[in-house]
Design a protein around this motif. Sequence first.
Motif, PDB file in Angstrom:
ATOM      1  N   VAL A 104      22.974  25.962 -26.905  1.00  0.00           N
ATOM      2  CA  VAL A 104      24.393  26.087 -27.248  1.00  0.00           C
ATOM      3  C   VAL A 104      25.038  26.844 -26.093  1.00  0.00           C
ATOM      4  N   LEU A 105      25.979  26.186 -25.407  1.00  0.00           N
ATOM      5  CA  LEU A 105      26.463  26.699 -24.125  1.00  0.00           C
ATOM      6  C   LEU A 105      27.977  26.614 -24.014  1.00  0.00           C
ATOM      7  N   THR A 106      28.556  27.505 -23.238  1.00  0.00           N
ATOM      8  CA  THR A 106      29.950  27.363 -22.841  1.00  0.00           C
ATOM      9  C   THR A 106      30.041  26.270 -21.778  1.00  0.00           C
ATOM     10  N   LEU A 107      31.244  25.803 -21.525  1.00  0.00           N
ATOM     11  CA  LEU A 107      31.423  24.791 -20.486  1.00  0.00           C
ATOM     12  C   LEU A 107      30.958  25.304 -19.126  1.00  0.00           C
ATOM     13  N   ARG A 108      31.246  26.559 -18.837  1.00  0.00           N
ATOM     14  CA  ARG A 108      30.817  27.119 -17.549  1.00  0.00           C
ATOM     15  C   ARG A 108      29.291  27.121 -17.443  1.00  0.00           C
ATOM     16  N   ALA A 109      28.627  27.522 -18.515  1.00  0.00           N
ATOM     17  CA  ALA A 109      27.158  27.548 -18.499  1.00  0.00           C
ATOM     18  C   ALA A 109      26.590  26.141 -18.407  1.00  0.00           C
ATOM     19  N   MET A 110      27.232  25.175 -19.068  1.00  0.00           N
ATOM     20  CA  MET A 110      26.776  23.783 -18.951  1.00  0.00           C
ATOM     21  C   MET A 110      26.907  23.298 -17.519  1.00  0.00           C
ATOM     22  N   GLY A 111      28.036  23.589 -16.895  1.00  0.00           N
ATOM     23  CA  GLY A 111      28.226  23.178 -15.504  1.00  0.00           C
ATOM     24  C   GLY A 111      27.167  23.774 -14.598  1.00  0.00           C
ATOM     25  N   ASP A 112      26.875  25.044 -14.795  1.00  0.00           N
ATOM     26  CA  ASP A 112      25.832  25.688 -13.990  1.00  0.00           C
ATOM     27  C   ASP A 112      24.470  25.048 -14.241  1.00  0.00           C
ATOM     28  N   ALA A 113      24.196  24.716 -15.506  1.00  0.00           N
ATOM     29  CA  ALA A 113      22.904  24.099 -15.851  1.00  0.00           C
ATOM     30  C   ALA A 113      22.784  22.709 -15.238  1.00  0.00           C
ATOM     31  N   LEU A 114      23.877  21.953 -15.209  1.00  0.00           N
ATOM     32  CA  LEU A 114      23.851  20.640 -14.568  1.00  0.00           C
ATOM     33  C   LEU A 114      23.578  20.762 -13.079  1.00  0.00           C
ATOM     34  N   LYS A 115      24.193  21.759 -12.448  1.00  0.00           N
ATOM     35  CA  LYS A 115      23.924  21.991 -11.028  1.00  0.00           C
ATOM     36  C   LYS A 115      22.453  22.333 -10.803  1.00  0.00           C
ATOM     37  N   ASP A 116      21.880  23.112 -11.711  1.00  0.00           N
ATOM     38  CA  ASP A 116      20.481  23.517 -11.566  1.00  0.00           C
ATOM     39  C   ASP A 116      19.537  22.331 -11.665  1.00  0.00           C
ATOM     40  N   LEU A 117      19.925  21.299 -12.421  1.00  0.00           N
ATOM     41  CA  LEU A 117      19.031  20.151 -12.599  1.00  0.00           C
ATOM     42  C   LEU A 117      18.751  19.435 -11.287  1.00  0.00           C
ATOM     43  N   VAL A 118      19.648  19.542 -10.323  1.00  0.00           N
ATOM     44  CA  VAL A 118      19.430  18.841  -9.057  1.00  0.00           C
ATOM     45  C   VAL A 118      18.927  19.762  -7.959  1.00  0.00           C
ATOM     46  N   GLN A 119      18.682  21.017  -8.292  1.00  0.00           N
ATOM     47  CA  GLN A 119      18.148  21.952  -7.298  1.00  0.00           C
ATOM     48  C   GLN A 119      16.728  21.549  -6.922  1.00  0.00           C
TER      49      GLN A 119
END
Length: 196
Positions: A181-196
């Motif tokens: 369960v995430l805020t939009l900001r945390a979701m955006g950060d998590a999406l960025k992390d998926l391609v790291q």
Amino acid sequence: MSADALSPLRRYDALVIGASAGGVHALQALLSALDARWRLPVLIVLHVPRDRPSRLAPLLDEQCVLPVGEAVDKQPLQAATVTVAPPDYHLMVETRDSLALSRDADVLFSRPAIDPLFESAAAVFGPRLLGILLTGASSDGTDGVAAIRAAGGTVWVQDPEEAVAPLMPASALAGPGADAVLTLRAMGDALKDLVQ
């Protein structure tokens, strides 16, 4: 939250996103977090009026480095693209390589609806699917979240306290639940992390 729900090591083959009331802003925020390294197909259902053309694809295209377009029946499912459901059609995953549009009955008074996309994608991608459920004023998406989780996929749900319309994420959390369960900001950060 499951241990690997946000892990950059977990691999997915597709991302599906559902939203309703307040969803344009939420989708713009998420898509702006994707960069040119993003390779998954992204499929989106937003509840839109059925009686007029939708401006969703061009609105999202302004915020996203990936090409954004409205779905066409039987089109190929392509990597590194964003595809949105057109008015008055359900968007569904037909195979790992193609999409389909359907005029089946409304789901909770909506066509397009989130559940048909999530359920069809879960059937095709199983544990290789990431689903995101955002703000909305109905319980559409709850059955789709259940299908994704039952197939071994991962679901992130927007924090209802942040959502413009909390009913949709709250309904999913009260039923099948979520891996995060995430805020939009945390979701955006998590999406960025998926391609790291």
